[in-house]
Write a protein that holds these residues in place. Sequence first.
Motif, PDB file in Angstrom:
ATOM      1  N   CYS A 180     -32.603 -62.319  67.767  1.00 17.42           N
ATOM      2  CA  CYS A 180     -33.041 -63.644  67.358  1.00 17.42           C
ATOM      3  C   CYS A 180     -31.866 -64.563  67.077  1.00 17.42           C
ATOM      4  CB  CYS A 180     -33.967 -63.447  66.158  1.00 17.42           C
ATOM      5  SG  CYS A 180     -33.877 -64.658  64.927  1.00 17.42           S
ATOM      6  N   VAL A 181     -30.664 -63.987  66.920  1.00 20.33           N
ATOM      7  CA  VAL A 181     -29.444 -64.806  66.772  1.00 20.33           C
ATOM      8  C   VAL A 181     -28.503 -64.399  67.891  1.00 20.33           C
ATOM      9  CG1 VAL A 181     -27.484 -65.394  65.307  1.00 20.33           C
ATOM     10  CG2 VAL A 181     -29.716 -64.927  64.264  1.00 20.33           C
ATOM     11  N   THR A 182     -28.269 -65.319  68.830  1.00 23.62           N
ATOM     12  CA  THR A 182     -27.477 -64.957  70.010  1.00 23.62           C
ATOM     13  C   THR A 182     -25.980 -65.158  69.773  1.00 23.62           C
ATOM     14  OG1 THR A 182     -27.500 -67.176  70.909  1.00 23.62           O
ATOM     15  CG2 THR A 182     -29.385 -65.774  71.469  1.00 23.62           C
ATOM     16  N   ARG A 183     -25.224 -64.586  70.673  1.00 23.12           N
ATOM     17  CA  ARG A 183     -23.763 -64.776  70.678  1.00 23.12           C
ATOM     18  C   ARG A 183     -23.423 -66.266  70.672  1.00 23.12           C
ATOM     19  NH1 ARG A 183     -19.699 -61.987  74.778  1.00 23.12           N
ATOM     20  NH2 ARG A 183     -17.880 -63.330  74.459  1.00 23.12           N
ATOM     21  N   GLU A 184     -24.081 -67.020  71.535  1.00 27.11           N
ATOM     22  CA  GLU A 184     -23.776 -68.443  71.663  1.00 27.11           C
ATOM     23  C   GLU A 184     -24.046 -69.163  70.341  1.00 27.11           C
ATOM     24  OE1 GLU A 184     -25.452 -66.648  73.915  1.00 27.11           O
ATOM     25  OE2 GLU A 184     -23.679 -66.624  75.214  1.00 27.11           O
ATOM     26  N   GLN A 185     -25.117 -68.823  69.703  1.00 22.45           N
ATOM     27  CA  GLN A 185     -25.474 -69.478  68.440  1.00 22.45           C
ATOM     28  C   GLN A 185     -24.472 -69.146  67.345  1.00 22.45           C
ATOM     29  OE1 GLN A 185     -29.474 -67.955  68.234  1.00 22.45           O
ATOM     30  NE2 GLN A 185     -30.359 -69.817  69.085  1.00 22.45           N
ATOM     31  N   THR A 186     -24.056 -67.886  67.309  1.00 22.85           N
ATOM     32  CA  THR A 186     -23.072 -67.470  66.307  1.00 22.85           C
ATOM     33  C   THR A 186     -21.756 -68.225  66.502  1.00 22.85           C
ATOM     34  OG1 THR A 186     -24.072 -65.281  66.292  1.00 22.85           O
ATOM     35  CG2 THR A 186     -21.888 -65.487  65.308  1.00 22.85           C
ATOM     36  N   LEU A 187     -21.326 -68.295  67.744  1.00 23.53           N
ATOM     37  CA  LEU A 187     -20.055 -68.978  68.030  1.00 23.53           C
ATOM     38  C   LEU A 187     -20.181 -70.475  67.759  1.00 23.53           C
ATOM     39  CD1 LEU A 187     -19.099 -67.059  71.284  1.00 23.53           C
ATOM     40  CD2 LEU A 187     -17.948 -66.912  69.051  1.00 23.53           C
ATOM     41  N   LEU A 188     -21.323 -71.027  68.094  1.00 22.07           N
ATOM     42  CA  LEU A 188     -21.519 -72.472  67.903  1.00 22.07           C
ATOM     43  C   LEU A 188     -21.396 -72.854  66.433  1.00 22.07           C
ATOM     44  CD1 LEU A 188     -22.329 -75.262  68.953  1.00 22.07           C
ATOM     45  CD2 LEU A 188     -24.726 -74.589  68.681  1.00 22.07           C
TER      46      LEU A 188
END
Lengths: 348, 348, 348, 348
Positions: free
Chosen positions: B320-328
């Motif tokens: 539910c929390v993607t790599r892209e979201q974490t990095l963003l």
Amino acid sequence: MASEDSNRVVGVALCGFGRAGQIHFHGIRQNHHARLKYVVDMIGEEGVLERIAGCLAEYHMTHVQPVSKEQFDEIVLKDPEVEAVVVATPTDSHEYYVRRALEAGRGVFCEKPIAGNIRDVSACYDIAEKNGRPLYCAFNRRFDAGMRNVYNQVRAGKIGRVYQIKTCSRDSPLPSLAYLKISNGMFHDCAVHDIDMVCWVVGEQPVKVMAEGSAFDEGIRSIGDVDTVAIILKFPSGVIATIDLNRHSSYGYDQRLEVLGEKGMLRVENVSEDSVSLSANGGVTMKPLLYSFPQRYEAAYRLELDHFITLLRDPTQPSCVTREQTLLATRVADACEVSLKEGRAVDL
Amino acid sequence: MASEDSNRVVGVALCGFGRAGQIHFHGIRQNHHARLKYVVDMIGEEGVLERIAGCLAEYHMTHVQPVSKEQFDEIVLKDPEVEAVVVATPTDSHEYYVRRALEAGRGVFCEKPIAGNIRDVSACYDIAEKNGRPLYCAFNRRFDAGMRNVYNQVRAGKIGRVYQIKTCSRDSPLPSLAYLKISNGMFHDCAVHDIDMVCWVVGEQPVKVMAEGSAFDEGIRSIGDVDTVAIILKFPSGVIATIDLNRHSSYGYDQRLEVLGEKGMLRVENVSEDSVSLSANGGVTMKPLLYSFPQRYEAAYRLELDHFITLLRDPTQPSCVTREQTLLATRVADACEVSLKEGRAVDL
Amino acid sequence: MASEDSNRVVGVALCGFGRAGQIHFHGIRQNHHARLKYVVDMIGEEGVLERIAGCLAEYHMTHVQPVSKEQFDEIVLKDPEVEAVVVATPTDSHEYYVRRALEAGRGVFCEKPIAGNIRDVSACYDIAEKNGRPLYCAFNRRFDAGMRNVYNQVRAGKIGRVYQIKTCSRDSPLPSLAYLKISNGMFHDCAVHDIDMVCWVVGEQPVKVMAEGSAFDEGIRSIGDVDTVAIILKFPSGVIATIDLNRHSSYGYDQRLEVLGEKGMLRVENVSEDSVSLSANGGVTMKPLLYSFPQRYEAAYRLELDHFITLLRDPTQPSCVTREQTLLATRVADACEVSLKEGRAVDL
Amino acid sequence: MASEDSNRVVGVALCGFGRAGQIHFHGIRQNHHARLKYVVDMIGEEGVLERIAGCLAEYHMTHVQPVSKEQFDEIVLKDPEVEAVVVATPTDSHEYYVRRALEAGRGVFCEKPIAGNIRDVSACYDIAEKNGRPLYCAFNRRFDAGMRNVYNQVRAGKIGRVYQIKTCSRDSPLPSLAYLKISNGMFHDCAVHDIDMVCWVVGEQPVKVMAEGSAFDEGIRSIGDVDTVAIILKFPSGVIATIDLNRHSSYGYDQRLEVLGEKGMLRVENVSEDSVSLSANGGVTMKPLLYSFPQRYEAAYRLELDHFITLLRDPTQPSCVTREQTLLATRVADACEVSLKEGRAVDL
């Protein structure tokens, strides 16, 4: 106020009988220390005189004389019984009436803005001060019971040192494009109220401004204005203000204020028509917010008119909106426009 | 998930038994598809082993083995029953555990931040992807019932096109200076949650950031951090986000979210312990807000742990929390820091 | 109403200038279709004339003539411009003014009760009907925005078939013993409003009544009255009403209404002075309820006066409170007294 | 409790795996001082064993043994590890399990009613007292955070002398007629909870009861029961209680409590799933109330189970629901039935 004057009635001329003008018509009508004598409007235009006359008849106020802009000097300002002029005409003629009335020694209540730029506004205040007459700029929210309650509690130290302040203002309904074109843009038309509110409550002048904006409505975009705005103000004490504005509220006139201090948070929430709820299958529903500013600020409009009449009946009373405050709100709105346009923080 | 696996139990090691670690201890304990096998902490330090052992005894979990950081590789990662590692150690050791666990083919749940900078976070995700194991970064608010309700309604078009989004987050109680010194600053410690929330709900990546901040607390000022923050984000679609943060909330843990769209506004308000009011002479009083994050997000913490266990039991489920979201979220927090420091808008 | 009459002004005499009288003074003053001509009171008693004259001067209404009770016939009822009489004198003189005014062909607005017993009330309505003049009994809550909203939604079938209805009314402040002694007791002084409300909303006449009461206040006990009351009414359709009343509300004027139907529940909650909340260490506090009936029902009092003036200006309009409804409320209050005294259910 | 026992685990048998039984299954499962050993149900009936076994497998509790009613004596009560029996079977078999378990020296938690009449309930308490084992009657609302908060504040004198107390309870969804037929009628099935609540908070035994009721539902009418009820209780101190009940709530499980005292009013309002509101054209809507008792009292059910386990682990602890309180609620419910049937006030 000398006791022999305690029931003195103030003669009033109302300039402009549009949306704002009619709000003030009722304020004057309901103030038993004021007596409306003239309504100034474009009575040459079709239907205008009929509309005014109809309203005066409805309220049995046939003693009031409708006059044209051209007759303002010769009739209204020649009448010694007229002590006060309320200006609620379209924005671009505010200064015209304000200057004339002030120069003729009358007290003036004017919808913001008093004039098109800070120098002209300042010049109007110069005349008012020279003649010792009040010039009141209509920041109506100052008279909202909730806003004033928060102001009083902050000033009384109820939440201790202030850290943050926020306002949220959302328009209902969306004004016409015709209005928006001559509205001076969202910062001067709307944000100026929020800016006044935060500066008033904080009691300081901001030192830095940042603003961001978008236009979702095509018409608004086409005239170079925005309909969605966020502003950050920083004050010398470190207080940070956040203002957000929107032209699009489908759910009523949304007007909120919140102050955070070391001892707690004060909030003014929105107001509904009544306190009825319906609990049903789909949830618990309260009435929508009050629809627009005439409903939300009905009492505030009346109280600010009362305040103005009091200023005339008792010259020792200070105006609740000062020259400095009026100029400050305009200056900060100017800075917001620069910040949005240039994409940078603007120092004040 | 194959039916023969439907009751499969996942072995878990918990690294860190501090404030966050104990929250996750209960999450693991209450998930009947998870079985805690190890607690990793500084068990050589005075009192640590006693504290862990006491808690394990209290819950009749004496099968769980407390081990030291040094034993993580040799004991924990050698145990084939350990499929999942939950990292809730002090920030500066997150990456240590994450890398080792991922390299050993385990799934990892990690409190944010996963590592000290974007490159290192990215490298951790590379390992996870190579090994086909989940790396979940703990943005707990995603699992709050209210926040998720708003997310779902926005996604379902309930308020139509989105215009504005706002979050407000205020800490209760003020963390210790010792914690704040190693917290990576207010933007990475606090704002990152709000940034994730607004980007998640809006479904876009912001293109411009403005931030302002103040430090009212002397200790916070002395370490170069701020305690009062306002942030504006602009998204490609024109959506404007406003985030305000404060370290000082005397009235409980204040966490709110609001989204304005063409058809209406969605708000998540704060939550109280119960629904009791006292009407008395001085007014109508409700209980204070829930005190701090363990209370406010109790269910959310449990649900995110459940989500992580589900990821391990059913590899076809997306995180539910993607790599892209974490990095963003990290990248935007970095930009906020630059904006505050340099007093300008920062483009992303 | 014929169009030539559309701005016709109704001459009014106000009998009684006490608490209720002054509320109606403002209602008459603010109705631009009404013109107050006389105030009738004990102007021979010390201070009374001064008080009335001071108030008239304050509002620039020096055309109004204060007269004594003795002059009511010869001056007030001889004046052909007086079309309407508003009776707000002490309870025991209501019938005196009502009869004389009706017999002289005037319309009458009377605070409840119109007379001391059902037969006399009925006789007054006979005169009114014979002369074709309105006799309006002042059940002010009918004009409360919230109560009326609920009435309208129930009537419109919004909650389907009605099952239950409840009102709660609590006095603030506790009236003086002097007032209570001549108040006709709690059922006729207070409960009568709640009885009217539930019968009006349900649209039926109850068939059975049960009442219970206590007196916590020693003074109230000493005069044989009660200060704490609960009433159950049963209606022919099966609807059950519950009314609870108290003389002691330390937290403001508490007035609530709730209706349960097959499709949902409608509630009127109390009203506060503003929408400000203070969130602090001890909880979230809203302003107290409005203090007493002049505040809570300010708009309702004005609207019922407006309604009465409309009845006079347009004889085709039906009165919103009928003869049957007025008599019913009194009859049910009588039955409550019997039920309490004899400890049994009373059939109607 | 001796320190060597502080982690002692209590063996539990659960009788009944229906709606209530499954609620308590989770309460036992989540209490780390309890260990479920047996589930007693009609395992000979089709599907029952599968349902129980499936649930046990889902929670990895395969150590639990499902047994039939017939095996209760020989297997369950022979097992010395079983210290506690939780009875959640259909009403008519409560007494069967309670007596056997108590006689075998076990502590018993029983859904109300413990038996079919006051004498039998009393006899059960006699056995419990003789054997020194707890017999806890499940008045779950005692453990609701809001209800308990009000109880505590009243007891602490927060609102001073108590004048009035009110509860409102409305069922969601309407139970099946099959259930209603064996429910003992609305007073014993529903009102008994409200009666317990008001007696508990007031701390007295009522002296007089009046009840009224209607049946809007045809099925309910056909079985001689009611679905709409109002009750008035009078207490020796003069406190008056009002209880209203309904089987028909379309908007969720409505459960409220209100106490008026000399210094103010305490209210427990309903609870929603989350704190999200949607402001739209048609109004401001909150989520519906929680749907039914498993949701509304989830925490209360768990806490009352915890309380019961504590009674077993520490025999010095007093039960929160006493013998006297259990008998009182039943006696008052009996009196209500008489009052409704005979249309009169009933003295106690």
